[in-house]
Design an enzyme around this catalytic site. Sequence first.
Site, PDB file in Angstrom:
ATOM      1  N   ASP A 138       0.820  -1.209   0.000  1.00  0.00           N
ATOM      2  CA  ASP A 138       0.000   0.000   0.000  1.00  0.00           C
ATOM      3  C   ASP A 138       0.852   1.256   0.000  1.00  0.00           C
ATOM      4  O   ASP A 138       2.071   1.206   0.201  1.00  0.00           O
ATOM      5  CB  ASP A 138      -0.911   0.013   1.239  1.00  0.00           C
ATOM      6  CG  ASP A 138      -1.899  -1.129   1.236  1.00  0.00           C
ATOM      7  OD1 ASP A 138      -2.278  -1.586   0.142  1.00  0.00           O
ATOM      8  OD2 ASP A 138      -2.287  -1.574   2.334  1.00  0.00           O
ATOM      9  N   TYR A 148       6.439  -9.921   6.854  1.00  0.00           N
ATOM     10  CA  TYR A 148       6.387  -8.478   7.055  1.00  0.00           C
ATOM     11  C   TYR A 148       6.897  -8.143   8.444  1.00  0.00           C
ATOM     12  O   TYR A 148       6.764  -8.946   9.382  1.00  0.00           O
ATOM     13  CB  TYR A 148       4.953  -7.958   6.940  1.00  0.00           C
ATOM     14  CG  TYR A 148       4.415  -7.839   5.534  1.00  0.00           C
ATOM     15  CD1 TYR A 148       4.512  -6.629   4.831  1.00  0.00           C
ATOM     16  CD2 TYR A 148       3.794  -8.913   4.909  1.00  0.00           C
ATOM     17  CE1 TYR A 148       4.003  -6.508   3.544  1.00  0.00           C
ATOM     18  CE2 TYR A 148       3.280  -8.794   3.627  1.00  0.00           C
ATOM     19  CZ  TYR A 148       3.389  -7.596   2.948  1.00  0.00           C
ATOM     20  OH  TYR A 148       2.885  -7.476   1.685  1.00  0.00           O
TER      21      TYR A 148
END
Length: 257
Positions: free
Chosen positions: A51, A109
């Site tokens: 994003d 992540y």
Amino acid sequence: MRYALLLSYDGTHFCGWQVQKNARTVQGELEGAAEKLFGCKTKVAGSGRTDAGVHALGQVCHLDAQTPVPPERLREAFNALLPPDVRVLKSAAAPEGFDCTRGAKKKTYVYTAYSAPCELPLFDRYAVRLKEKPDLGKMRSAAKLIEGEHDFKAFCAAGSSAKTSVRTVYSVSVSEREEGGAAFYGLAVCGNGFLYNMVRILAGEIFEIGCGRRRETEILRAFETGRRETLAKTMPAKGLKLLSVDYGVPLFCGTEE
């Protein structure tokens, strides 16, 4: 011929990975560089979409091209054309049938936050300041509840196009270190895939539990109800980075470091 690229980028000034009209994106920069390099429009596919504002240390992408440039030298060729906030770390000929999107087995992540009396300019670009110092034990206990196969519907922001919200999280670990007079906390999450904003939402929940504002039972309730409103706020994008993508086989073995 298909090539694989290992990428790192600072997401601060990007509107995410995917090409958008009238917006600066990582995919857009790569495809612009590829067009200059190969002399034709070239599609660059990524392992997944990050994003706006999210960073990457180990994003993987692939592209198809005909070029006399040796695979391991595509790194230098791309980097000569790319802006300084995105770099190709490694390049190689992709294995037969390789698809960087569909072939990903695991993704990891890391979300980074720090505790300090005020914002620290040298760190604030890539980490989020916490007003309190969280309890490491509470965070680690909460992190264990996330592991395993669950329906993560409550951990997904509105706008997701995923066909199913069931995902497997292989591990969630919380680390702590001291630097520059601040305590830094890294939340590393490894799974077979992630929903829209999933890591940022679960990071928000775990940090809130660590700061004593929420309880572990609220994670269990979120799994049961699937309701996003039962969980804490979504953490800002700047604290998140894609650390690595695992395909079960070495992609860049033998390439130059």
